[in-house]
Motif scaffolding. Structure first.
Motif, PDB file in Angstrom:
ATOM      1  N   ARG A   8       0.806  -1.227   0.000  1.00  0.00           N
ATOM      2  CA  ARG A   8       0.000   0.000   0.000  1.00  0.00           C
ATOM      3  C   ARG A   8       0.838   1.276   0.000  1.00  0.00           C
ATOM      4  NH1 ARG A   8      -4.679  -1.807   4.228  1.00  0.00           N
ATOM      5  NH2 ARG A   8      -5.624  -3.340   2.866  1.00  0.00           N
ATOM      6  N   ILE A   9       2.135   1.144  -0.102  1.00  0.00           N
ATOM      7  CA  ILE A   9       3.035   2.310  -0.069  1.00  0.00           C
ATOM      8  C   ILE A   9       2.811   3.206  -1.272  1.00  0.00           C
ATOM      9  CG2 ILE A   9       5.464   2.943  -0.460  1.00  0.00           C
ATOM     10  CD1 ILE A   9       5.003   2.412   2.395  1.00  0.00           C
ATOM     11  N   VAL A  10       2.773   4.480  -1.009  1.00  0.00           N
ATOM     12  CA  VAL A  10       2.769   5.521  -2.033  1.00  0.00           C
ATOM     13  C   VAL A  10       4.093   6.262  -1.842  1.00  0.00           C
ATOM     14  CG1 VAL A  10       1.639   7.660  -2.762  1.00  0.00           C
ATOM     15  CG2 VAL A  10       0.263   5.704  -2.041  1.00  0.00           C
ATOM     16  N   PRO A  11       4.764   6.641  -2.933  1.00  0.00           N
ATOM     17  CA  PRO A  11       6.063   7.312  -2.777  1.00  0.00           C
ATOM     18  C   PRO A  11       6.035   8.442  -1.750  1.00  0.00           C
ATOM     19  CG  PRO A  11       5.689   6.827  -5.074  1.00  0.00           C
ATOM     20  CD  PRO A  11       4.412   6.476  -4.346  1.00  0.00           C
ATOM     21  N   GLY A  12       7.056   8.412  -0.881  1.00  0.00           N
ATOM     22  CA  GLY A  12       7.204   9.437   0.141  1.00  0.00           C
ATOM     23  C   GLY A  12       6.663   9.059   1.503  1.00  0.00           C
ATOM     24  N   GLU A  13       5.974   7.937   1.610  1.00  0.00           N
ATOM     25  CA  GLU A  13       5.392   7.532   2.882  1.00  0.00           C
ATOM     26  C   GLU A  13       6.396   6.782   3.750  1.00  0.00           C
ATOM     27  OE1 GLU A  13       0.727   7.077   1.735  1.00  0.00           O
ATOM     28  OE2 GLU A  13       1.978   5.307   1.512  1.00  0.00           O
ATOM     29  N   ALA A  14       6.066   6.654   5.035  1.00  0.00           N
ATOM     30  CA  ALA A  14       6.878   5.898   5.981  1.00  0.00           C
ATOM     31  C   ALA A  14       6.293   4.498   6.119  1.00  0.00           C
ATOM     32  CB  ALA A  14       6.894   6.584   7.340  1.00  0.00           C
ATOM     33  N   SER A  26       9.625  -6.552   8.538  1.00  0.00           N
ATOM     34  CA  SER A  26      10.942  -6.180   8.001  1.00  0.00           C
ATOM     35  C   SER A  26      11.299  -7.021   6.781  1.00  0.00           C
ATOM     36  CB  SER A  26      12.027  -6.290   9.076  1.00  0.00           C
ATOM     37  OG  SER A  26      12.153  -7.618   9.519  1.00  0.00           O
ATOM     38  N   ALA A  27      10.649  -8.160   6.598  1.00  0.00           N
ATOM     39  CA  ALA A  27      10.868  -8.984   5.403  1.00  0.00           C
ATOM     40  C   ALA A  27      10.390  -8.257   4.143  1.00  0.00           C
ATOM     41  CB  ALA A  27      10.151 -10.322   5.542  1.00  0.00           C
ATOM     42  N   TYR A  28       9.553  -7.255   4.308  1.00  0.00           N
ATOM     43  CA  TYR A  28       9.001  -6.507   3.183  1.00  0.00           C
ATOM     44  C   TYR A  28       9.637  -5.126   3.021  1.00  0.00           C
ATOM     45  CZ  TYR A  28       5.590 -10.204   3.398  1.00  0.00           C
ATOM     46  OH  TYR A  28       4.999 -11.442   3.418  1.00  0.00           O
ATOM     47  N   ALA A  29      10.692  -4.848   3.765  1.00  0.00           N
ATOM     48  CA  ALA A  29      11.324  -3.529   3.734  1.00  0.00           C
ATOM     49  C   ALA A  29      11.831  -3.170   2.350  1.00  0.00           C
ATOM     50  CB  ALA A  29      12.457  -3.463   4.754  1.00  0.00           C
ATOM     51  N   ALA A  30      12.541  -4.075   1.705  1.00  0.00           N
ATOM     52  CA  ALA A  30      13.079  -3.783   0.369  1.00  0.00           C
ATOM     53  C   ALA A  30      11.954  -3.513  -0.624  1.00  0.00           C
ATOM     54  CB  ALA A  30      13.962  -4.929  -0.108  1.00  0.00           C
ATOM     55  N   ASP A  31      10.852  -4.278  -0.531  1.00  0.00           N
ATOM     56  CA  ASP A  31       9.701  -4.054  -1.407  1.00  0.00           C
ATOM     57  C   ASP A  31       9.100  -2.675  -1.160  1.00  0.00           C
ATOM     58  OD1 ASP A  31       7.607  -4.932  -3.312  1.00  0.00           O
ATOM     59  OD2 ASP A  31       6.312  -4.841  -1.533  1.00  0.00           O
ATOM     60  N   ALA A  32       8.985  -2.294   0.109  1.00  0.00           N
ATOM     61  CA  ALA A  32       8.430  -0.976   0.440  1.00  0.00           C
ATOM     62  C   ALA A  32       9.292   0.139  -0.142  1.00  0.00           C
ATOM     63  CB  ALA A  32       8.313  -0.825   1.950  1.00  0.00           C
ATOM     64  N   VAL A  33      10.604   0.003  -0.031  1.00  0.00           N
ATOM     65  CA  VAL A  33      11.513   1.021  -0.577  1.00  0.00           C
ATOM     66  C   VAL A  33      11.402   1.050  -2.104  1.00  0.00           C
ATOM     67  CG1 VAL A  33      13.937   1.681  -0.844  1.00  0.00           C
ATOM     68  CG2 VAL A  33      13.063   0.976   1.393  1.00  0.00           C
ATOM     69  N   LYS A  34      11.317  -0.119  -2.719  1.00  0.00           N
ATOM     70  CA  LYS A  34      11.164  -0.185  -4.179  1.00  0.00           C
ATOM     71  C   LYS A  34       9.876   0.508  -4.623  1.00  0.00           C
ATOM     72  CE  LYS A  34      10.325  -4.072  -6.613  1.00  0.00           C
ATOM     73  NZ  LYS A  34      10.600  -5.418  -7.160  1.00  0.00           N
ATOM     74  N   ARG A  35       8.852   0.451  -3.799  1.00  0.00           N
ATOM     75  CA  ARG A  35       7.573   1.096  -4.118  1.00  0.00           C
ATOM     76  C   ARG A  35       7.574   2.596  -3.772  1.00  0.00           C
ATOM     77  NH1 ARG A  35       3.127  -2.504  -4.783  1.00  0.00           N
ATOM     78  NH2 ARG A  35       3.771  -4.676  -4.557  1.00  0.00           N
ATOM     79  N   GLY A  36       8.654   3.064  -3.133  1.00  0.00           N
ATOM     80  CA  GLY A  36       8.774   4.504  -2.880  1.00  0.00           C
ATOM     81  C   GLY A  36       8.789   4.934  -1.431  1.00  0.00           C
ATOM     82  N   ALA A  37       8.845   4.007  -0.487  1.00  0.00           N
ATOM     83  CA  ALA A  37       8.870   4.396   0.925  1.00  0.00           C
ATOM     84  C   ALA A  37      10.059   5.319   1.184  1.00  0.00           C
ATOM     85  CB  ALA A  37       8.967   3.171   1.827  1.00  0.00           C
ATOM     86  N   ALA A  38       9.814   6.401   1.895  1.00  0.00           N
ATOM     87  CA  ALA A  38      10.880   7.354   2.220  1.00  0.00           C
ATOM     88  C   ALA A  38      11.765   6.813   3.328  1.00  0.00           C
ATOM     89  CB  ALA A  38      10.277   8.695   2.635  1.00  0.00           C
ATOM     90  N   VAL A  39      11.184   6.004   4.226  1.00  0.00           N
ATOM     91  CA  VAL A  39      11.919   5.442   5.355  1.00  0.00           C
ATOM     92  C   VAL A  39      11.230   4.162   5.813  1.00  0.00           C
ATOM     93  CG1 VAL A  39      10.652   6.767   7.112  1.00  0.00           C
ATOM     94  CG2 VAL A  39      12.982   5.994   7.590  1.00  0.00           C
TER      95      VAL A  39
END
Length: 90
Positions: A8-14, A26-39
């Motif tokens: 559900r990450i939108v670029p710029g979200e935490a 934390s297993a999904y951290a790389a996926d979240a960053v790839k989708r645009g997570a800021a942190v």
């Protein structure tokens, strides 16, 4: 915004990577960053290159961030009820 599901990450979200009963977020951290997570806010040590904010308790960090972001809307709620009925007034 504050997000706890990487899909559900939108670029710029935490992204708050919390440990669940079956899966650790934390297993999904790389996926979240790839989708645009800021942190990624997590208790775990993650691979280098990911924007990480390590905390002692990710669930508590999410609660505190939500209180700050949304202005503690629960403070305006009042619960009333008996053994078989509950009413919520805001």
């Amino acid at each position: 915004m504050l997000v706890a599901r990487s899909a559900r990450i939108v670029p710029g979200e935490a992204f708050f990577a919390r440990a669940g009963s079956q899966v650790d977020g934390s297993a999904y951290a790389a996926d979240a960053v790839k989708r645009g997570a800021a942190v990624v806010v997590t208790e775990e040590e993650l691979p280098a290159g990911l924007p990480v904010l390590r905390v002692a308790d990710a669930a508590e960090a999410l609660r505190a961030a939500a209180d700050a972001w949304y202005g503690r809307p629960q403070d305006g709620l009042h619960l009333f009820g008996s053994h078989d009925e509950v009413a919520i007034h805001g």
